[in-house]
Write a protein that holds these residues in place. Structure first.
Motif, PDB file in Angstrom:
ATOM      1  N   CYS A 143       0.831  -1.199   0.000  1.00 33.37           N
ATOM      2  CA  CYS A 143       0.000   0.000   0.000  1.00 33.37           C
ATOM      3  C   CYS A 143       0.868   1.252   0.000  1.00 33.37           C
ATOM      4  O   CYS A 143       0.565   2.223  -0.692  1.00 33.37           O
ATOM      5  N   GLN A 144       1.965   1.236   0.741  1.00 34.38           N
ATOM      6  CA  GLN A 144       2.848   2.397   0.801  1.00 34.38           C
ATOM      7  C   GLN A 144       3.475   2.684  -0.565  1.00 34.38           C
ATOM      8  O   GLN A 144       3.538   3.832  -1.002  1.00 34.38           O
ATOM      9  N   SER A 164      -8.187   3.424  -4.744  1.00 36.32           N
ATOM     10  CA  SER A 164      -7.392   2.924  -3.627  1.00 36.32           C
ATOM     11  C   SER A 164      -7.086   1.438  -3.810  1.00 36.32           C
ATOM     12  O   SER A 164      -7.817   0.711  -4.489  1.00 36.32           O
ATOM     13  N   LEU A 165      -5.992   0.998  -3.210  1.00 35.95           N
ATOM     14  CA  LEU A 165      -5.590  -0.402  -3.298  1.00 35.95           C
ATOM     15  C   LEU A 165      -6.681  -1.292  -2.690  1.00 35.95           C
ATOM     16  O   LEU A 165      -7.214  -0.983  -1.622  1.00 35.95           O
ATOM     17  N   TYR A 166      -6.978  -2.370  -3.364  1.00 41.20           N
ATOM     18  CA  TYR A 166      -8.061  -3.243  -2.889  1.00 41.20           C
ATOM     19  C   TYR A 166      -7.656  -4.708  -2.951  1.00 41.20           C
ATOM     20  O   TYR A 166      -6.779  -5.112  -3.720  1.00 41.20           O
ATOM     21  N   ASP A 201      -7.597   3.652   4.757  1.00 45.62           N
ATOM     22  CA  ASP A 201      -7.195   4.551   5.851  1.00 45.62           C
ATOM     23  C   ASP A 201      -5.738   4.993   5.679  1.00 45.62           C
ATOM     24  O   ASP A 201      -5.405   6.168   5.910  1.00 45.62           O
ATOM     25  N   GLN A 202      -4.864   4.071   5.263  1.00 42.64           N
ATOM     26  CA  GLN A 202      -3.469   4.418   5.037  1.00 42.64           C
ATOM     27  C   GLN A 202      -3.323   5.424   3.897  1.00 42.64           C
ATOM     28  O   GLN A 202      -2.505   6.350   3.977  1.00 42.64           O
ATOM     29  N   SER A 203      -4.099   5.249   2.837  1.00 47.00           N
ATOM     30  CA  SER A 203      -4.021   6.169   1.700  1.00 47.00           C
ATOM     31  C   SER A 203      -4.476   7.565   2.077  1.00 47.00           C
ATOM     32  O   SER A 203      -3.865   8.566   1.677  1.00 47.00           O
ATOM     33  N   LYS A 236      -8.631  15.224  -1.905  1.00 46.98           N
ATOM     34  CA  LYS A 236      -9.624  14.214  -2.249  1.00 46.98           C
ATOM     35  C   LYS A 236      -9.209  13.537  -3.551  1.00 46.98           C
ATOM     36  O   LYS A 236      -9.927  13.560  -4.552  1.00 46.98           O
ATOM     37  N   TYR A 237      -8.041  12.935  -3.525  1.00 46.23           N
ATOM     38  CA  TYR A 237      -7.466  12.336  -4.723  1.00 46.23           C
ATOM     39  C   TYR A 237      -7.900  10.885  -4.904  1.00 46.23           C
ATOM     40  O   TYR A 237      -8.050  10.413  -6.027  1.00 46.23           O
ATOM     41  N   PHE A 238      -8.113  10.161  -3.820  1.00 50.58           N
ATOM     42  CA  PHE A 238      -8.410   8.733  -3.899  1.00 50.58           C
ATOM     43  C   PHE A 238      -9.910   8.461  -4.023  1.00 50.58           C
ATOM     44  O   PHE A 238     -10.733   9.114  -3.387  1.00 50.58           O
ATOM     45  N   TRP A 239     -10.213   7.448  -4.853  1.00 50.81           N
ATOM     46  CA  TRP A 239     -11.552   6.875  -4.933  1.00 50.81           C
ATOM     47  C   TRP A 239     -11.532   5.582  -4.128  1.00 50.81           C
ATOM     48  O   TRP A 239     -10.705   4.704  -4.387  1.00 50.81           O
TER      49      TRP A 239
END
Length: 490
Positions: free
Chosen positions: A201-202, A224-226, A257-259, A275-278
């Motif tokens: 994720c990092q 976001s990573l899924y 949460d990390q993102s 607000k970059y992440f979906w």
């Protein structure tokens, strides 16, 4: 503005600004857009075209676009050390060069330095060894959208980890790899062309938010990573346990949460960039897991650009798909932010129209290239006549797709779709007979022309679908288009 259709008064938008846009997220593939070169993209799908500017988003997957090879440090390479031992010492080279210069000057010759044949051979051997180096592994690294992917500025883009991790696993098994979907607390294992590679994720956050991967003026953001796994649906090829599916939802929520934390601590810009992440909504066909995922996302709505439903296309039952979409939409609407929704992948026109009518604003598809590779042209009638009729007996089942392999097109000199302004049909440039000939001779140009045509027609369909939804006539338009599709395509 209002109009009356069959005794029902419906709102008609006054202009394009009043239309609720439903946009196409076009899937990239292996670091590029299939059958669409940068030249074709700029020439036939220019951002100056309102249809492209309003309804097209280019999707870039980190999985197949950002894989980079890793090489061993030369200083630690024992073979390189042996090579260097055989070469003359640096002091010896300098002394020989000075002696040669003095000798040439004494006889009135050139004063250019002379390198011995032995030194030249050693240098050539060294360069050959460098060229033959093999990577010791692979990782993911940020790449430039404009120079590496050659995506011109002005195109809307969206970054994703992968469009479908389950299909990636199935494809790897077809190639004999047999890799199962894996994940850990740190990240996921993605099936790439170079084998399974771990994406933490990092690392993902640092890649998608780098200046190389971002175009702040045009980017729609990043998914976001899924960790999405199948729900053991009857059509699923890969099966998983209930515990594994529970863990997938928990890890996806933790990575989100990390993102969000990464954005708040590393991005200095204010406003939209925060607000970059979906957020990814996972859970497969399990209503309880989907609810758990969307409820967590709703609590983070103030820090998100939107929410993306992942794996929705794997749910085989149409009613169940639409129920899950309605649940996600209702939960998100409870938050004050009212996040826009996206679908990462819809596999056909029926799923796409169901998602749009269900309130989705961005829908991922790879349909133009998929149809082109099967020698099929999209040929739905998108005229506005459907508004004034309930049943049109002139429309035949299957007219929405045209298989150019059939011999009936061998002498058909008409364009694919009359009035179409795509790269294949404009000014009657290429006939059905010509494309049929290209298919029979297995020319790649056939797929290129069909892909350009299908993409243009799909954008027109998104435009008309958006207009119909704004007029509260979405279901009628869906039924009209669906009546033109063959049953096996539904």
């Amino acid at each position: 503005m209002e109009s009356t259709v069959d005794g029902v008064v419906k709102k008609v938008p006054n202009n394009e600004a009043d239309v609720r846009r439903v946009r196409l997220l076009l899937h990239g593939e292996d670091g590029c857009f299939p059958l669409l070169t940068p030249f074709l993209l700029r020439t036939y799908f220019s951002t100056t075209d309102p249809l492209v500017a309003r309804y097209l988003v280019l999707g870039v997957a980190v999985r197949d676009s950002c894989v980079a090879a890793m090489y061993r440090d030369d200083g630690n390479n024992s073979a390189e050390k042996k090579k260097r031992k055989k070469a003359p010492a640096e002091g010896g080279r300098k002394k020989a060069r000075r002696d040669n210069q003095k000798e040439e000057a004494a006889i009135g010759g050139s004063t250019e330095p002379v390198v011995s044949t032995e030194c030249v051979e050693n240098l050539v051997d060294s360069s050959k060894h460098q060229a033959k180096r093999k990577p010791v592994g692979y990782t993911f690294r940020a790449r430039s959208l404009d120079s590496d992917f050659r995506i011109p500025k002005g195109y809307s883009t969206m970054l994703v980890p992968s469009f479908d991790t389950t299909e990636d696993v199935i494809a790897s098994k077809d190639m004999g790899d047999g890799v199962a979907p894996t994940s850990s607390k740190q990240g996921i294992g993605l099936c790439t062309l170079n084998g399974r590679q771990d994406l933490s994720c990092q690392l993902y956050n640092s890649i998608v938010t780098s200046s190389k991967m971002r175009m702040p003026s045009y980017s729609e953001g990043a998914v976001s990573l899924y960790d999405n796994v199948p729900s053991n649906d009857k059509d699923d090829t890969v099966t998983t346990s209930k515990k594994r599916r529970d863990v997938a939802v928990q890890r996806t929520n933790a990575w989100l949460d990390q993102s969000i934390s990464y954005m708040s601590s590393n991005m200095e810009q204010e406003g939209a960039m925060k607000k970059y992440f979906w957020a990814s909504l996972v859970g497969g066909s399990d209503p309880g897991l989907r609810l758990q995922s969307v409820q967590h996302v709703a609590t983070k709505a103030d820090s998100l650009a939107g929410a993306v439903v992942v794996g929705w296309h794997h749910i085989s039952d149409r009613e169940q798909r639409n129920d899950i979409l309605a649940t996600c939409k209702s939960e998100l609407e409870k938050s004050e932010s009212k996040l826009p929704m996206a679908i990462l992948l819809a596999k056909d026109l029926v799923q796409m129209m169901d998602a749009a009518i269900g309130g989705v604003s961005i829908i991922g598809m790879s349909l133009p290239a998929t149809l082109a590779r099967s020698a099929t042209a999209l040929s739905c009638d998108l005229t506005r006549s459907w508004r004034n009729q309930n049943n049109d007996t002139t429309i035949k089942e299957g007219e929405g797709y045209m298989n150019l392999k059939h011999v009936q097109y061998a002498k058909d000199m008409s364009p694919l779709v009359k009035g179409c302004r795509c790269m294949a049909c404009k000014d009657d440039r290429h006939s059905r007979a010509y494309i049929h000939h290209l298919i029979k001779t297995k020319e790649l140009l056939a797929e290129i022309l069909l892909n350009g045509h299908n993409l243009h027609q799909l954008l027109l369909l998104f435009q008309e679908l958006s207009t119909s939804i704004s007029e509260n006539s979405g279901p009628e338009f869906r039924n009209y288009v669906e009546s033109q599709l063959p049953k096996e395509k539904n």
